[in-house]
Scaffold this active site. Structure first.
Site, PDB file in Angstrom:
ATOM      1  N   VAL A 129       0.867  -1.189   0.000  1.00  0.00           N
ATOM      2  CA  VAL A 129       0.000   0.000   0.000  1.00  0.00           C
ATOM      3  C   VAL A 129       0.900   1.235   0.000  1.00  0.00           C
ATOM      4  O   VAL A 129       1.829   1.320   0.809  1.00  0.00           O
ATOM      5  CB  VAL A 129      -0.873   0.039   1.291  1.00  0.00           C
ATOM      6  CG1 VAL A 129      -1.762   1.261   1.281  1.00  0.00           C
ATOM      7  CG2 VAL A 129      -1.688  -1.221   1.431  1.00  0.00           C
TER       8      VAL A 129
ATOM      9  N   LEU B  93       5.725   4.664   0.991  1.00  0.00           N
ATOM     10  CA  LEU B  93       5.224   5.451   2.145  1.00  0.00           C
ATOM     11  C   LEU B  93       4.981   4.545   3.348  1.00  0.00           C
ATOM     12  O   LEU B  93       4.517   3.413   3.199  1.00  0.00           O
ATOM     13  CB  LEU B  93       3.908   6.157   1.774  1.00  0.00           C
ATOM     14  CG  LEU B  93       3.972   7.210   0.672  1.00  0.00           C
ATOM     15  CD1 LEU B  93       2.569   7.708   0.336  1.00  0.00           C
ATOM     16  CD2 LEU B  93       4.856   8.374   1.099  1.00  0.00           C
TER      17      LEU B  93
ATOM     18  N   GLY C 124       4.476   5.749 -17.342  1.00  0.00           N
ATOM     19  CA  GLY C 124       4.700   4.471 -16.637  1.00  0.00           C
ATOM     20  C   GLY C 124       3.935   4.386 -15.325  1.00  0.00           C
ATOM     21  O   GLY C 124       4.257   3.572 -14.462  1.00  0.00           O
TER      22      GLY C 124
ATOM     23  N   LYS D 208      -5.806  -2.476  -2.190  1.00  0.00           N
ATOM     24  CA  LYS D 208      -5.044  -1.728  -1.175  1.00  0.00           C
ATOM     25  C   LYS D 208      -5.943  -1.373   0.002  1.00  0.00           C
ATOM     26  O   LYS D 208      -5.532  -1.465   1.165  1.00  0.00           O
ATOM     27  CB  LYS D 208      -4.463  -0.455  -1.784  1.00  0.00           C
ATOM     28  CG  LYS D 208      -3.359  -0.734  -2.790  1.00  0.00           C
ATOM     29  CD  LYS D 208      -2.910   0.552  -3.448  1.00  0.00           C
ATOM     30  CE  LYS D 208      -1.928   0.272  -4.573  1.00  0.00           C
ATOM     31  NZ  LYS D 208      -1.738   1.430  -5.424  1.00  0.00           N
TER      32      LYS D 208
END
Ligand code: ADP
Ligand code: ASP
Ligand code: MG
Length: 820
Positions: free
Chosen positions: A614, A618, A669, A687
């Site tokens: 996820v 981060l 991309g 997620k």
């Protein structure tokens, strides 16, 4: 200066090697007075032993005689072809005579169905005798003067005919009677001596080293050189651990311990004469003759070594354990046992007893079991009352670590135990040897090689060693390898050594047990020709590799998106691997498996890390875990979880057409190869499911409600290119939506929400300025957590949530966390 040179069977295995040994002898003889001790050519002694065994059992033994004959014929043919001064005929006569001897006596053994010890020793020492004759002819042909010593006459031995001990003082007297001129080369077959009755006796298997040591003492040699097939005494048998390092120096004391515990490189009996007469001994490599090798000498003359340990092993061991009822009787039984064992010439390798736990344990080689068993049965019969039981465990190996004061190095011993446990190698017993300088681990024979490799790695690498098995070398995998190469030096400063043991894509595997040279991994990978036909075969091969049990701290990193690989996660953890995954397939599978793997990783004390599932790199998963651990309670969640959709809807704000925005996202991309996978909302749903599960909700993927971005009426079962053209038809639909929301001073974002009751939705929503998601665009992600502590202002984490750099660095940080 007098030098003794001993050449082992491996150095005399064929004509080429014998000739190169003859060169070493001649070179040395130009500089020093030399005396040479020779073994039998490799495998000959084993074959002679086999011959006796077969003849005794009335099995077909003639083939073995032929094999031995042919081996010698091949050697002398090649030698006489190379050197015309050597007469094939003369050598043939000698060989033929000995072969006739073998034929005659094997027949006798065959008829008797047994082999008297005297015949045994004569047969089994024929290899040494022939080696010596061959060498004598070669040296003669080069005009060297030779003095042949017959050990049966000159080396006086006592005790067991097959494993006797030399009377050094008597042998010195005998040898010193020989007149030796300075220019002549002394030759003597190893392995043999004579007893008082002038009969041929043996010095025990591998006994030519002992012969060399005895001759060194008798001639008061200045140096004794043992020439073999390895670079000296190494940190381990190089035939098992190819990374083994040479010990430059050793004391007599250390080598005694090492060879008693199995290191074949020098026979334990050879050390006493060398030590007594203070003769330095060098172990040298016939195949690398200029290499310094190992010097064995007195303690105070030893220089410091770079490597200060060695690992050795003895295989095919039986453990005998006598459990006793009455601890007062333990010494009596022990005395009886040891006396009987001594009488039968059985050597006990290790011995331990415990008065508190009422047992006597000892370890013997397989060949001694028959006699030992008879002794044990007798003891049991005579002391039935006092003996609870006698237990025998077969097929064991003793692995010993020889290192100064090792038994005091508790951290090291603890580390070894921990890593063995992780590799599922059971340590049946640990024995701290009385010298304090060695510790022995008893394990099952089938785990011997893995066990040796493990201990070697642990002691050699004082640092934290991480062994990586990387599955998947797409954008993330490749970038991860790049980052690892970049950081290698700085990690080493922090005592972390990363080794990449395996790299695979969907059809190739690059594997090296001790680590791939990572700098040029791409070329190596390209060069691999062996392609797996299908994924199943590739996964099978990976399974075989991970079962090797010789990794210290192994980690699997899954950078694929393969479902099939995710099915193997349980196996990886059970095999002692930490698991890091950037692949979402497992964590979005059934909740049952989601829970099971967490229990399993807890049970096996293995890390299961998936931060990049996820939000790319981060810190989302870590944050949720931290909040939970510190007593906070997560109440609600809202977020933009897709980099591509964040980009696309950011562009729409600026008036860019939908089809253009999708095209641009693809070019950058940011989307999957087929942008429909992003637009379907399924990836966001996955997620969101992981976040919900981390928050504690037992949900399945089907529980996440997805409101599709594209209108239902839009049919898109076409290929990607056609789809990208067709979506132009949706430009107006989205432009309308955007202008409508602008009028209300709102923006449209694709948002995932988890409400107070755990209901999860992903859908397009209109949001106003106050919402932190209002400003999210350009591929940024944002995660808003409302919790007991974080309210009314929520905790917000935002940043790029996709892209190879950030995601690979997320995997890297999982990697570093896995060793904490
Ligand atoms: P030779 O035929 O020369 O007598 P051996 O086979 O008896 O040779 O002994 C040499 C072998 O000992 C090596 O080939 C190696 O496999 C084995 N060995 C076991 N432990 C060690 C060690 N610690 N260092 C070097 N060699 C070892
Ligand atoms: N040839 C004998 C053996 O194989 C002695 C030796 O090589 O040292 O045991
Ligand atoms: Mg040997």
């Amino acid at each position: 200066m007098i030098k003794i040179l001993k050449f082992g069977g491996t150095s005399l295995a064929d004509a080429k090697r014998i000739l190169s040994v003859s060169e070493i002898i001649q070179e040395e003889s130009k500089k020093n007075q030399v005396a040479v001790v020779l073994s039998a050519p490799a495998k000959i002694t084993n074959n002679l032993e086999k011959l006796i065994k077969y003849a005794k059992k009335k099995k077909k033994y003639k083939k073995i005689i032929l094999k031995i004959k042919n081996k010698f014929l091949k050697i002398i043919t090649k030698i006489s072809n190379k050197n015309k001064n050597i007469s094939f005929k003369d050598l043939y006569k000698i060989i033929n005579k000995e072969i006739k001897f073998l034929k005659k006596y094997s027949k006798i053994i065959y008829l008797l169905k047994k082999c008297p010890k005297k015949i045994f020793s004569q047969i089994i020492s024929k290899g040494e005798i022939l080696s010596t004759y061959i060498m004598m002819h070669i040296l003669h042909s080069k005009k060297n003067k030779i003095i042949l010593i017959n050990p049966v006459k000159k080396i006086l031995s006592k005790g067991n005919i097959l494993d006797s001990y030399v009377d050094i003082n008597q042998s010195i007297k005998k040898i010193q009677k020989i007149k030796i001129s300075n220019q002549s080369i002394i030759l003597m077959p190893g392995f043999i001596a004579g007893n008082k009755k002038k009969e041929l006796v043996l010095l025990g298997r591998n006994g030519s080293d002992y012969s060399a040591a005895i001759l060194s003492a008798c001639l008061r040699a200045d140096i004794c050189e043992i020439w073999t097939d390895v670079n000296g005494v190494l940190t381990c048998d190089p035939k098992i651990v190819d990374q083994a390092k040479t010990l430059k120096n050793m004391t007599y004391k250390n080598i005694i311990e090492l060879s008693n515990l199995g290191a074949k490189v020098l026979h334990p009996k050879s050390i006493y004469p060398l030590k007594k007469f203070k003769i330095p001994c060098y172990i040298k490599n016939t195949f690398n003759k200029n290499f310094y090798g190992t010097k064995i000498y007195k303690k105070n003359k030893i220089k410091k070594n770079k490597y200060n340990f060695s690992i050795t092993y003895i295989d095919n061991i039986y453990m005998c354990c006598i459990k006793i009822n009455n601890n007062q009787i333990i010494h009596k039984i022990q005395k009886k046992l040891l006396n009987s064992i001594r009488k039968k010439y059985i050597s006990i390798i290790l011995f331990s007893n415990s008065i508190n736990f009422n047992y006597i344990n000892f370890y013997i080689e397989k060949k001694h079991f028959k006699n030992t068993n008879k002794i044990l049965k007798k003891i049991y019969k005579n002391s039935k009352k006092n003996i609870k039981k006698i237990k025998i465990i077969k097929k064991l190996s003793i692995i010993s670590l020889v290192k100064k004061n090792v038994i005091k190095k508790k951290d090291l011993i603890h580390k070894i135990n921990k890593i063995f446990k992780n590799s599922q190698i059971q340590i049946i017993n640990t024995i701290k040897n009385t010298s304090k300088n060695s510790i022995s681990f008893i394990i099952k024979s089938k785990n011997k090689n893995s066990g040796i490799k493990l201990i070697h790695k642990i002691v050699l690498n004082k640092n934290n060693l991480i062994e990586i098995f990387l599955l998947g070398i797409g954008g993330i995998g490749k970038t991860l390898l790049k980052q690892i190469i970049q950081e290698k030096k700085s990690l080493k400063k922090k005592n972390i050594i990363i080794k990449i043991c395996l790299i695979s894509n969907s059809n190739k595997i690059l594997f090296k047990e001790n680590g791939i040279n990572i700098k040029n991994w791409k070329e190596k990978f390209k060069k691999i020709k062996n392609k797996f036909q299908n994924k199943e075969k590739l996964i099978q091969k990976i399974n075989q590799i991970i079962k090797k049990k010789c990794y210290v701290n192994p980690i699997i990193i899954d950078c694929t998106s393969s479902k099939e690989i995710s099915y193997k996660y349980f196996k990886y953890i059970k095999n002692g691997f930490h698991l890091i995954t950037a692949n979402k397939k497992f964590n979005t599978g059934s909740i049952k498996n989601y829970k099971k793997i967490r229990n399993l990783s807890y049970k096996h004390n293995k890390k299961f890390l998936y931060e990049t599932n996820v939000g790319g790199g981060l810190p989302i998963i870590q944050t949720i875990k931290n909040l939970k651990q510190t007593g906070d309670k997560l109440l609600k969640f809202q977020g933009i979880l897709s980099g591509s959709l964040s980009f696309i809807f950011g562009k729409l704000d600026k008036g860019i057409l939908f089809s253009k925005a999708v095209q641009q996202a693809k070019e950058k991309g940011l989307t999957e190869p087929d942008p429909r996978e992003d637009l379907s909302g399924l990836d966001v749903a996955r997620k969101l499911l992981i976040i919900a599960r981390e928050m504690g909700y037992n949900l399945e993927l089907k529980d996440i409600k997805i409101k599709k971005i594209l209108p239902r009426s839009f049919k898109n079962n076409i290929n990607v290119e056609k789809f990208l053209k067709k979506i132009k038809k949706l430009d107006q639909y989205f432009s309308k939506k955007i202008s409508q929301s602008k009028k209300n001073k709102k923006r449209i974002r694709f948002i995932g929400t988890i409400n107070k009751n755990g209901n999860c939705k992903v859908k397009l929503s209109e949001i106003d300025k106050k919402n932190p998601l209002y400003k999210i665009k350009n591929g940024e992600n944002a995660f808003i957590f409302y919790s007991k502590y974080y309210q009314p202002i929520p905790l917000v984490i935002r940043g790029y949530g996709a892209g190879k750099q950030v995601t690979a660095s997320g995997v890297f940080s999982d990697l570093l966390n896995s060793i904490l």
